[in-house]
Design an enzyme around this catalytic site. Sequence first.
Site, PDB file in Angstrom:
ATOM      1  N   ALA A  63       1.846  -4.632   3.195  1.00  0.00           N
ATOM      2  CA  ALA A  63       2.201  -5.943   3.257  1.00  0.00           C
ATOM      3  C   ALA A  63       1.788  -6.533   4.600  1.00  0.00           C
ATOM      4  O   ALA A  63       1.762  -5.966   5.470  1.00  0.00           O
ATOM      5  CB  ALA A  63       3.607  -6.438   2.695  1.00  0.00           C
ATOM      6  N   GLY A 108       3.572  -1.424   1.661  1.00  0.00           N
ATOM      7  CA  GLY A 108       3.262  -1.892   0.329  1.00  0.00           C
ATOM      8  C   GLY A 108       1.800  -1.147  -0.121  1.00  0.00           C
ATOM      9  O   GLY A 108       1.635  -1.177  -1.406  1.00  0.00           O
ATOM     10  N   GLU A 111       3.322   1.714  -1.635  1.00  0.00           N
ATOM     11  CA  GLU A 111       3.993   1.301  -2.974  1.00  0.00           C
ATOM     12  C   GLU A 111       2.925   0.967  -4.047  1.00  0.00           C
ATOM     13  O   GLU A 111       2.959   1.289  -5.372  1.00  0.00           O
ATOM     14  CB  GLU A 111       4.917   0.014  -2.837  1.00  0.00           C
ATOM     15  CG  GLU A 111       5.962   0.387  -1.971  1.00  0.00           C
ATOM     16  CD  GLU A 111       6.728  -0.769  -1.461  1.00  0.00           C
ATOM     17  OE1 GLU A 111       6.267  -1.634  -0.919  1.00  0.00           O
ATOM     18  OE2 GLU A 111       8.002  -0.971  -1.404  1.00  0.00           O
ATOM     19  N   GLU A 131       8.916   0.488   6.580  1.00  0.00           N
ATOM     20  CA  GLU A 131       9.602  -0.692   6.658  1.00  0.00           C
ATOM     21  C   GLU A 131      10.701  -1.004   7.418  1.00  0.00           C
ATOM     22  O   GLU A 131      10.920  -1.985   8.143  1.00  0.00           O
ATOM     23  CB  GLU A 131      10.084  -1.292   5.364  1.00  0.00           C
ATOM     24  CG  GLU A 131       8.766  -1.710   4.256  1.00  0.00           C
ATOM     25  CD  GLU A 131       8.293  -0.402   3.401  1.00  0.00           C
ATOM     26  OE1 GLU A 131       8.483   0.923   3.843  1.00  0.00           O
ATOM     27  OE2 GLU A 131       7.564  -0.773   2.663  1.00  0.00           O
TER      28      GLU A 131
HETATM   29  N1  COA Z   1      -0.495  -6.345   8.284  1.00  0.00           N
HETATM   30  C1  COA Z   1      -1.257  -7.182   8.910  1.00  0.00           C
HETATM   31  N2  COA Z   1      -2.142  -6.669   9.698  1.00  0.00           N
HETATM   32  C2  COA Z   1      -1.935  -5.305  10.048  1.00  0.00           C
HETATM   33  C3  COA Z   1      -1.336  -4.648   9.294  1.00  0.00           C
HETATM   34  C4  COA Z   1      -0.449  -4.967   8.363  1.00  0.00           C
HETATM   35  N3  COA Z   1       0.341  -4.324   7.551  1.00  0.00           N
HETATM   36  N4  COA Z   1      -1.689  -3.142   9.691  1.00  0.00           N
HETATM   37  C5  COA Z   1      -2.564  -3.379  10.361  1.00  0.00           C
HETATM   38  N5  COA Z   1      -3.000  -4.613  10.706  1.00  0.00           N
HETATM   39  C6  COA Z   1      -3.875  -5.115  11.540  1.00  0.00           C
HETATM   40  C7  COA Z   1      -3.524  -4.930  12.980  1.00  0.00           C
HETATM   41  O1  COA Z   1      -2.975  -5.963  13.474  1.00  0.00           O
HETATM   42  C8  COA Z   1      -4.993  -4.901  13.683  1.00  0.00           C
HETATM   43  O2  COA Z   1      -5.682  -6.250  13.647  1.00  0.00           O
HETATM   44  P1  COA Z   1      -6.330  -6.962  15.047  1.00  0.00           P
HETATM   45  O3  COA Z   1      -7.309  -6.087  15.187  1.00  0.00           O
HETATM   46  O4  COA Z   1      -6.497  -8.543  14.610  1.00  0.00           O
HETATM   47  O5  COA Z   1      -5.369  -6.748  15.968  1.00  0.00           O
HETATM   48  C9  COA Z   1      -5.692  -4.257  12.630  1.00  0.00           C
HETATM   49  O6  COA Z   1      -5.234  -4.261  11.578  1.00  0.00           O
HETATM   50  C10 COA Z   1      -5.928  -2.769  13.019  1.00  0.00           C
HETATM   51  O7  COA Z   1      -4.788  -2.156  13.141  1.00  0.00           O
HETATM   52  P2  COA Z   1      -4.174  -1.614  14.484  1.00  0.00           P
HETATM   53  O8  COA Z   1      -2.826  -1.474  14.560  1.00  0.00           O
HETATM   54  O9  COA Z   1      -5.020  -2.095  15.590  1.00  0.00           O
HETATM   55  O10 COA Z   1      -4.854   0.030  14.364  1.00  0.00           O
HETATM   56  P3  COA Z   1      -4.296   1.261  14.742  1.00  0.00           P
HETATM   57  O11 COA Z   1      -5.323   2.344  14.459  1.00  0.00           O
HETATM   58  O12 COA Z   1      -4.034   1.303  16.180  1.00  0.00           O
HETATM   59  O13 COA Z   1      -2.989   1.825  14.035  1.00  0.00           O
HETATM   60  C11 COA Z   1      -1.793   1.619  11.919  1.00  0.00           C
HETATM   61  C12 COA Z   1      -3.170   1.854  12.416  1.00  0.00           C
HETATM   62  C13 COA Z   1      -1.907   1.960  10.303  1.00  0.00           C
HETATM   63  C14 COA Z   1      -0.887   3.051  12.089  1.00  0.00           C
HETATM   64  C15 COA Z   1      -0.956   0.382  12.176  1.00  0.00           C
HETATM   65  O14 COA Z   1      -1.852  -0.674  12.034  1.00  0.00           O
HETATM   66  C16 COA Z   1       0.225   0.046  11.521  1.00  0.00           C
HETATM   67  O15 COA Z   1       1.148   0.731  11.621  1.00  0.00           O
HETATM   68  N6  COA Z   1       0.156  -0.797  10.864  1.00  0.00           N
HETATM   69  C17 COA Z   1       1.331  -1.549   9.833  1.00  0.00           C
HETATM   70  C18 COA Z   1       1.731  -0.513   8.953  1.00  0.00           C
HETATM   71  C19 COA Z   1       3.081  -1.036   8.189  1.00  0.00           C
HETATM   72  O16 COA Z   1       4.095  -0.828   9.210  1.00  0.00           O
HETATM   73  N7  COA Z   1       3.095  -1.475   7.028  1.00  0.00           N
HETATM   74  C20 COA Z   1       4.203  -1.725   6.291  1.00  0.00           C
HETATM   75  C21 COA Z   1       4.175  -3.167   6.299  1.00  0.00           C
HETATM   76  S1  COA Z   1       5.632  -3.714   5.482  1.00  0.00           S
END
Ligand code: COA
Length: 250
Positions: A63, A108, A111, A131
């Site tokens: 999400a 998500g 999911e 989450e």
């Molecule tokens: N929602 C919105 N944007 C997201 C996202 C999410 N769930 N996951 C990643 N992004 C975006 C980041 O903000 C970043 O955007 P930007 O380049 O404009 O700053 C881009 O995607 C790349 O992500 P980034 O975090 O810079 O990559 P990374 O390689 O450092 O880390 C992850 C990768 C997947 C470990 C990390 O992005 C992450 O933990 N994401 C969230 C996952 C999560 O908690 N999902 C559950 C949501 S309920």
Amino acid sequence: MRYLGEEREGDVVVITIEREDKLNAMNLEVMDEFVGVLEKLRSDSSKAVIITGSGRRAFSAGADIEYMSRIGPAEAERYALRGHEVLNRIEGLEKPVIAAVNGYALGGGCELALACDIRFASANAQLGQPEVTLGICPGWGGTQRLLRIVGPARAKDLIFSGRRIGAEEAASMGLVNRIFPQDGLLGEARAYAQAVAKNSSFAVGISKNLVNKGMDANIDTGLKMEIYSWALCFATKEREERMAAFLGKK
Ligand code: COA
């Protein structure tokens, strides 16, 4: 469509989440587009569906956290309802849906994969329900579908810790069916989907329904549903033709 790619090859439709710069995170627009695509898939002539993410890094990072950071409970409820609508539609589709998990499948994203029937993962895939690290619980069916797929102890471990697991660990707990090198993943998913599509789509669809409904039914009810569904297959022309073709070969 802005965020979903749709490509048809024979009987198989491939849906790709195209929001690579945000690791295919699913905002409301993505979910709205999913509803439209799934409505079409309900009645078109395709026989199997693959869902994947664009790029080499993510299936979907879940999400949209930027959006969630600025909403309150009422909007969160609408977002959750939309998520559930999409995932329930995938689960309710009377054709097989294969998740080709080509990288991160988190929150998500995990999911979404859980609502699919089969999960193929690339060797670099990472799955998880992070989450609680953001102060929320899973909201698109994670607590319920993960529980049913991997059992309560493993579901609680993943949800409480928010840890990410690799493809091997996910396969060891039945969370993914098979693992492939990333470059071969989509090809393998297509080949599998095409093979399944050669079978009777009525029989495959009714089997999907029986397994899904059986998960929450007691054994007597599940077995009764199977008897009636089995009998219903005998009303189809396809069953007649397939059996006659088998006998004709002898
Ligand atoms: N929602 C919105 N944007 C997201 C996202 C999410 N769930 N996951 C990643 N992004 C975006 C980041 O903000 C970043 O955007 P930007 O380049 O404009 O700053 C881009 O995607 C790349 O992500 P980034 O975090 O810079 O990559 P990374 O390689 O450092 O880390 C992850 C990768 C997947 C470990 C990390 O992005 C992450 O933990 N994401 C969230 C996952 C999560 O908690 N999902 C559950 C949501 S309920």
